[in-house]
Design an enzyme around this catalytic site. Sequence first.
Site, PDB file in Angstrom:
ATOM      1  N   ASP A 130      36.906 -20.156  -6.332  1.00 39.43           N
ATOM      2  CA  ASP A 130      35.767 -19.363  -6.782  1.00 39.43           C
ATOM      3  C   ASP A 130      35.334 -18.456  -5.628  1.00 39.43           C
ATOM      4  OD1 ASP A 130      33.334 -18.360  -7.504  1.00 39.43           O
ATOM      5  OD2 ASP A 130      32.413 -20.282  -8.013  1.00 39.43           O
ATOM      6  N   CYS A 174      21.344 -22.908  -9.254  1.00 37.80           N
ATOM      7  CA  CYS A 174      22.446 -23.346 -10.128  1.00 37.80           C
ATOM      8  C   CYS A 174      23.457 -24.178  -9.349  1.00 37.80           C
ATOM      9  CB  CYS A 174      23.153 -22.162 -10.797  1.00 37.80           C
ATOM     10  SG  CYS A 174      22.078 -21.233 -11.878  1.00 37.80           S
ATOM     11  N   LYS A 205      28.146  -9.060  -7.518  1.00 38.39           N
ATOM     12  CA  LYS A 205      27.874  -9.660  -6.205  1.00 38.39           C
ATOM     13  C   LYS A 205      28.591  -8.907  -5.089  1.00 38.39           C
ATOM     14  CE  LYS A 205      27.111 -14.305  -8.024  1.00 38.39           C
ATOM     15  NZ  LYS A 205      25.675 -14.533  -8.003  1.00 38.39           N
ATOM     16  N   GLN A 248      31.016 -15.843  -4.030  1.00 36.82           N
ATOM     17  CA  GLN A 248      30.178 -15.616  -2.850  1.00 36.82           C
ATOM     18  C   GLN A 248      30.982 -15.190  -1.630  1.00 36.82           C
ATOM     19  OE1 GLN A 248      26.942 -15.500  -2.760  1.00 36.82           O
ATOM     20  NE2 GLN A 248      26.500 -16.375  -4.758  1.00 36.82           N
ATOM     21  N   HIS A 281      28.768 -24.276  -7.575  1.00 37.11           N
ATOM     22  CA  HIS A 281      27.823 -23.667  -8.518  1.00 37.11           C
ATOM     23  C   HIS A 281      28.086 -24.293  -9.886  1.00 37.11           C
ATOM     24  CE1 HIS A 281      26.283 -20.406 -11.134  1.00 37.11           C
ATOM     25  NE2 HIS A 281      25.607 -19.966 -10.096  1.00 37.11           N
TER      26      HIS A 281
HETATM   27  N1  PLP Z   1      30.185 -19.196  -8.413  1.00 38.26           N
HETATM   28  C1  PLP Z   1      29.324 -19.049  -7.415  1.00 38.26           C
HETATM   29  C2  PLP Z   1      29.646 -19.658  -6.076  1.00 38.26           C
HETATM   30  C3  PLP Z   1      28.155 -18.325  -7.602  1.00 38.26           C
HETATM   31  O1  PLP Z   1      27.308 -18.173  -6.595  1.00 38.26           O
HETATM   32  C4  PLP Z   1      27.896 -17.763  -8.870  1.00 38.26           C
HETATM   33  C5  PLP Z   1      26.645 -17.053  -9.118  1.00 38.26           C
HETATM   34  O2  PLP Z   1      25.690 -17.123  -8.383  1.00 38.26           O
HETATM   35  C6  PLP Z   1      28.837 -17.945  -9.873  1.00 38.26           C
HETATM   36  C7  PLP Z   1      29.971 -18.664  -9.619  1.00 38.26           C
HETATM   37  C8  PLP Z   1      28.623 -17.350 -11.233  1.00 38.26           C
HETATM   38  O3  PLP Z   1      28.621 -15.964 -11.140  1.00 38.26           O
HETATM   39  P1  PLP Z   1      28.229 -15.082 -12.402  1.00 38.26           P
HETATM   40  O4  PLP Z   1      26.874 -15.553 -12.821  1.00 38.26           O
HETATM   41  O5  PLP Z   1      28.224 -13.679 -11.880  1.00 38.26           O
HETATM   42  O6  PLP Z   1      29.258 -15.314 -13.429  1.00 38.26           O
END
Ligand code: PLP
Length: 491
Positions: free
Chosen positions: A281, A445, A307, A284, A204
């Site tokens: 990370d 993204c 999430k 997800q 992401h």
């Molecule tokens: N990392 C991953 C894999 C994501 O899917 C997302 C958001 O969709 C993020 C990071 C960023 O999350 P947030 O926008 O809640 O900070």
Amino acid sequence: MSTSERVPHPDLAALGLPEEAALSKLASQLYGMPPAGSSWNKTDEVAAPFYFQDYASLEKGGIHAPGQLSAAPQLAAVAPPAGFDVELVRRDFPILSERVNGRPLIWLDNAATTQKPRAVIERLAKFYEHENSNIHRAAHELAARATDAYEEAREKSRAFLNAGSPNEIVFVRGATEAINLVAQSWGRQHIQAGDEIIVSHLEHHANIVPWKHLADEKGAVLKVIPVDDDGQILLEQYANLLGPKTKLVSFTQVSNALGTVTPAQQMVAMAHAAGALVLVDGAQSVSHMKVDVQALNADWFVFSGHKVFGPTGIGVLYGKEELLNATQPWQGGGNMIEDVTFERIRYQKAPNKFEAGTGNIADAVGLGAALDYVNRIGMHNIAAYEHYLLSYATRLMKEVPGLRQIGTAPDKASVLSFVLAGYETEEVGKALNKEGVAVRSGHHCAQPILRRFGLEATVRPSLAFYNTCGEIDTLVSVLHRLRSARPIKVV
Ligand code: PLP
């Protein structure tokens, strides 16, 4: 859930037809429509009849009669976990009773954000009605209540991740802020010119941009672990990237665009063997699988509350305690200091050192309630049920002619990215929205990984444990209807 219990799509119900899976199979048998992924050419569109309508002529021809199709019983390749009652679970989520465009809401945008159970909504209300105060700083009753609730939420987050100590849990706004915190604190402190930072192609933007900023600022090099055509990490190539200059590896446990589950534990071990630190990370992953940060052994692990059925604006940075304490703070202000003079500042230890200013107290408490809720359902039940749903949906979607699934790794979690030949992704999203189905269409993204597959956008239904096979049927029936409106021919 048996196929007979599913609620058919209203169009099908009106026609008195059996379920979409059977119809889809029938359509491909009847029209010889191409399997998913076949090449096509818009100029070769043929005027195939609307396949729902043609069911009647098939029936007359005696090829099949309703209820006698063989497709349906084959669909449940895996069974839902015994004792998991999705209809009961759904009652916990008030928003799932919402209607959109006159249809029941079908929320298949769970990778973007999840819906909130009543337990979370009521916990937030309780906080504001009975506990609201700033924390840590006052001798009065409400400060004590708010502080207890906030610190309880930290303990719940610790237990959720199986971290060794609540001191390893820093509350932040979400995964994005957590990664930026590490990049701006540890990263600025330790990354130097010529050092290498490794991310994967699946990331992401939240796990690319902060490292790119840091690399540019320091003269470091950003390297990328490639993936294969299914979207799985190429471990050999990853091993070749690791070396004495590697200072940090940062990768996702589950890809938001493809659903790939990465071999995280192995990747962490490989990075450590090369002397690098690792950030995983979990934005997800935490809503789909049990995460144990001690077993994973990553140096940092991040996730967002929204999430995992919690509120927006709150998330967690897990970091090993020693590492957090050895890292310079990111932001300065109240709450994080032990002593301040104009000459020098002494900081508190982690986690307070990284929680400058008034944090998102109520939403941290709400996150605690969300984690309690997930624990009550049971992560093993969630994982098993979602696996069943994912298999069910994958199988049905494969039968939509001209539908190309993006992300076909054997180990996947809850994401069903696809493109439909002859349609812009946005058109598909809008058609689904008309039927009350919420999906994301766009680049999610995660532009680098979509471009790896030659795409700028996909349609991305994403599942949670409150979704049903009936909802998948509705999704797929809309896709078949779109296909019928613009038929394709293999070239
Ligand atoms: N990392 C991953 C894999 C994501 O899917 C997302 C958001 O969709 C993020 C990071 C960023 O999350 P947030 O926008 O809640 O900070």
